[in-house]
Design a protein around this motif. Structure first.
Motif, PDB file in Angstrom:
ATOM      1  N   LYS A 137       0.839  -1.203   0.000  1.00 17.83           N
ATOM      2  CA  LYS A 137       0.000   0.000   0.000  1.00 17.83           C
ATOM      3  C   LYS A 137       0.872   1.249   0.000  1.00 17.83           C
ATOM      4  O   LYS A 137       0.598   2.214  -0.733  1.00 17.83           O
ATOM      5  N   MET A 138       1.919   1.272   0.794  1.00 15.74           N
ATOM      6  CA  MET A 138       2.830   2.416   0.864  1.00 15.74           C
ATOM      7  C   MET A 138       3.412   2.735  -0.519  1.00 15.74           C
ATOM      8  O   MET A 138       3.607   3.894  -0.883  1.00 15.74           O
ATOM      9  N   ILE A 139       3.656   1.683  -1.296  1.00 15.99           N
ATOM     10  CA  ILE A 139       4.241   1.864  -2.630  1.00 15.99           C
ATOM     11  C   ILE A 139       3.207   2.326  -3.643  1.00 15.99           C
ATOM     12  O   ILE A 139       3.484   3.210  -4.471  1.00 15.99           O
ATOM     13  N   TRP A 140       1.994   1.762  -3.584  1.00 14.00           N
ATOM     14  CA  TRP A 140       1.029   1.939  -4.668  1.00 14.00           C
ATOM     15  C   TRP A 140      -0.059   2.976  -4.433  1.00 14.00           C
ATOM     16  O   TRP A 140      -0.723   3.398  -5.378  1.00 14.00           O
ATOM     17  N   GLU A 141      -0.276   3.414  -3.206  1.00 16.62           N
ATOM     18  CA  GLU A 141      -1.376   4.356  -2.961  1.00 16.62           C
ATOM     19  C   GLU A 141      -1.127   5.691  -3.663  1.00 16.62           C
ATOM     20  O   GLU A 141       0.018   6.050  -3.964  1.00 16.62           O
ATOM     21  N   ALA A 143      -1.007   8.708  -2.661  1.00 15.25           N
ATOM     22  CA  ALA A 143      -0.112   9.623  -1.935  1.00 15.25           C
ATOM     23  C   ALA A 143       1.364   9.288  -2.141  1.00 15.25           C
ATOM     24  O   ALA A 143       2.241  10.107  -1.843  1.00 15.25           O
ATOM     25  N   ALA A 144       1.661   8.094  -2.669  1.00 14.66           N
ATOM     26  CA  ALA A 144       3.054   7.688  -2.872  1.00 14.66           C
ATOM     27  C   ALA A 144       3.690   8.353  -4.087  1.00 14.66           C
ATOM     28  O   ALA A 144       4.920   8.417  -4.188  1.00 14.66           O
ATOM     29  N   GLN A 145       2.837   8.833  -4.994  1.00 16.33           N
ATOM     30  CA  GLN A 145       3.378   9.412  -6.232  1.00 16.33           C
ATOM     31  C   GLN A 145       4.285  10.604  -5.930  1.00 16.33           C
ATOM     32  O   GLN A 145       3.887  11.541  -5.246  1.00 16.33           O
ATOM     33  N   GLY A 146       5.515  10.542  -6.438  1.00 16.16           N
ATOM     34  CA  GLY A 146       6.478  11.610  -6.219  1.00 16.16           C
ATOM     35  C   GLY A 146       7.082  11.622  -4.827  1.00 16.16           C
ATOM     36  O   GLY A 146       7.925  12.473  -4.520  1.00 16.16           O
ATOM     37  N   LEU A 165       7.934   0.820 -11.425  1.00 16.07           N
ATOM     38  CA  LEU A 165       6.693   0.065 -11.240  1.00 16.07           C
ATOM     39  C   LEU A 165       6.024  -0.297 -12.565  1.00 16.07           C
ATOM     40  O   LEU A 165       5.982   0.512 -13.501  1.00 16.07           O
ATOM     41  N   PHE A 166       5.455  -1.498 -12.601  1.00 17.27           N
ATOM     42  CA  PHE A 166       4.731  -2.010 -13.770  1.00 17.27           C
ATOM     43  C   PHE A 166       3.421  -2.633 -13.308  1.00 17.27           C
ATOM     44  O   PHE A 166       3.384  -3.368 -12.312  1.00 17.27           O
ATOM     45  N   GLY A 167       2.337  -2.345 -14.030  1.00 12.12           N
ATOM     46  CA  GLY A 167       1.047  -2.927 -13.667  1.00 12.12           C
ATOM     47  C   GLY A 167       0.049  -2.852 -14.800  1.00 12.12           C
ATOM     48  O   GLY A 167       0.263  -2.140 -15.798  1.00 12.12           O
ATOM     49  N   PRO A 168      -1.055  -3.557 -14.677  1.00 14.46           N
ATOM     50  CA  PRO A 168      -2.102  -3.522 -15.702  1.00 14.46           C
ATOM     51  C   PRO A 168      -2.710  -2.121 -15.837  1.00 14.46           C
ATOM     52  O   PRO A 168      -2.682  -1.325 -14.896  1.00 14.46           O
ATOM     53  N   GLY A 169      -3.268  -1.839 -17.008  1.00 10.64           N
ATOM     54  CA  GLY A 169      -3.924  -0.558 -17.246  1.00 10.64           C
ATOM     55  C   GLY A 169      -5.188  -0.398 -16.423  1.00 10.64           C
ATOM     56  O   GLY A 169      -5.725  -1.366 -15.867  1.00 10.64           O
ATOM     57  N   GLY A 191      -0.126   7.267 -10.241  1.00  8.08           N
ATOM     58  CA  GLY A 191      -0.224   7.189 -11.700  1.00  8.08           C
ATOM     59  C   GLY A 191       1.102   7.038 -12.412  1.00  8.08           C
ATOM     60  O   GLY A 191       1.137   6.792 -13.618  1.00  8.08           O
ATOM     61  N   ASP A 192       2.208   7.153 -11.677  1.00  5.76           N
ATOM     62  CA  ASP A 192       3.527   7.136 -12.323  1.00  5.76           C
ATOM     63  C   ASP A 192       4.108   5.728 -12.400  1.00  5.76           C
ATOM     64  O   ASP A 192       5.165   5.430 -11.861  1.00  5.76           O
ATOM     65  N   PHE A 193       3.363   4.849 -13.075  1.00  3.15           N
ATOM     66  CA  PHE A 193       3.873   3.496 -13.309  1.00  3.15           C
ATOM     67  C   PHE A 193       3.646   3.130 -14.765  1.00  3.15           C
ATOM     68  O   PHE A 193       2.803   3.723 -15.439  1.00  3.15           O
ATOM     69  N   THR A 194       4.409   2.188 -15.263  1.00  2.43           N
ATOM     70  CA  THR A 194       4.236   1.711 -16.637  1.00  2.43           C
ATOM     71  C   THR A 194       3.038   0.784 -16.676  1.00  2.43           C
ATOM     72  O   THR A 194       3.052  -0.280 -16.048  1.00  2.43           O
ATOM     73  N   ALA A 195       1.995   1.195 -17.400  1.00  7.87           N
ATOM     74  CA  ALA A 195       0.740   0.437 -17.441  1.00  7.87           C
ATOM     75  C   ALA A 195       0.533  -0.174 -18.824  1.00  7.87           C
ATOM     76  O   ALA A 195       0.871   0.439 -19.836  1.00  7.87           O
ATOM     77  N   SER A 196      -0.024  -1.372 -18.855  1.00  4.30           N
ATOM     78  CA  SER A 196      -0.362  -2.008 -20.132  1.00  4.30           C
ATOM     79  C   SER A 196      -1.465  -3.033 -19.923  1.00  4.30           C
ATOM     80  O   SER A 196      -1.482  -3.738 -18.904  1.00  4.30           O
TER      81      SER A 196
END
Length: 316
Positions: A137-141, A143-146, A165-169, A191-196
């Protein structure tokens, strides 16, 4: 006499061939044909593809097309009546139910298998052997962006290197499920992860970056285990990795989930769709396991079959 015998033999052969042709024509005329359109979850795609391949051996004149636009994208097409069936890695949302209702589309939800979400790092990552839910959660929430940008912000002994970070769209049911289970709200993440929507893109991204971290369905890990390292998640009592046993018995929590197939009520007026869905339910357990998923208990498939038969009867 000899000439007469030859003529009679020829007449018999022609008659026999004619009978054979008539029988073949009769057989072919009863074969099903048509097109069945499926779209939706990339996670459920391997199961539906395996079912479709087996079904073609029984009904070669039925064309089954399977798109991969994510669970959300699939429901958009389904709600407009553009598809017969929709693959989904989460239950249908209220707004998607409303869209179906606006277009007078009734549907049936069928569970087809279980899946565990895999948390993955690069094989050169030697410092991570597990995560807690709180760390994820600390990584993905949002509030973690930036803010949470480096590995040593998670645990001081980890490297002073950026996390990639990489995750589904965001249209993916896998993304919805992960964010709900880990962050606490579906669709809520940084939002700053590579999504596909393409899980193979995520595999390549994680496999090519020592400081990467990502997640997707367990089956895609099973296909690429030589390129990735699977990380255990602490369920509050112990560290557990997703396997057939831990997903089916519920110890791999909170990242285990059912997978679904949705059936459009107008489609069950077509005999090829009825036969395909019957075939799907009958074979989903075995074929799901073949492609890396966890089958439902046999009694669950029996329930799905009964529900589908009642659905067909009610929409005649």
């Amino acid at each position: 006499m000899k000439k007469l015998a030859i003529m009679l033999s020829l007449a018999f052969l022609i008659s026999a061939c004619g009978d054979k042709k008539d029988k073949n024509e009769t057989t072919n005329s009863t074969a099903l044909s048509g097109t069945i359109k499926i779209d939706g979850s990339s996670t459920v795609f391997p199961i539906s593809e395996a079912v479709a391949e087996e079904f073609r051996t029984e009904e070669p004149r039925v064309k089954v097309t399977i798109g991969v636009s994510g669970t959300g994208g699939g429901f958009k097409k389904f709600s407009r009546g553009e598809t017969n069936l929709s693959n989904a890695s989460r239950p249908i949302k209220d707004k998607e139910k409303a869209a179906c209702a606006e277009n007078n589309i009734n549907y049936l939800e069928l569970e087809v298998a279980y899946d565990g979400l895999a948390v993955l790092v690069n094989p050169e990552n030697t410092w991570v052997d597990n995560f807690t839910v709180e760390e994820l959660k600390m990584i993905w929430e949002p509030a973690a962006q930036g803010v949470i940008m480096k590995w040593n912000q998670i645990r001081p002994e980890w490297p002073n290197e950026e996390i990639h970070l990489f995750g589904p769209g965001v249209a993916s049911g896998t993304y919805d499920y992960f964010t709900e289970a880990i962050v606490g709200k579906s669709g809520s993440s940084r939002g700053d992860f590579t999504a596909s929507e393409d899980d193979h893109v995520l595999v390549q991204g994680i496999a090519g970056d020592k400081y990467s971290l990502g997640f997707f369905g367990l089956a895609y890990y099973a296909e690429n285990k030589d390129k990735l390292t699977l990380i255990g998640v602490h369920n509050g009592e112990e560290v557990v990795k997703p396997t057939l046993e831990t997903v089916s018995n519920g110890t791999y929590r909170p990242l285990s989930r059912p997978l679904f197939l949705y059936v459009n009520s107008t489609s069950v007026k077509s005999p090829e769709v009825i036969k395909f869905v019957d075939f799907y339910i009958d074979n989903a357990g075995e074929l799901a396991e073949d492609v890396g998923y966890i089958p439902l208990p046999a009694e669950n498939y029996a329930t799905q079959k009964a529900n589908f038969n009642a659905f067909v009867e009610s929409n005649k």
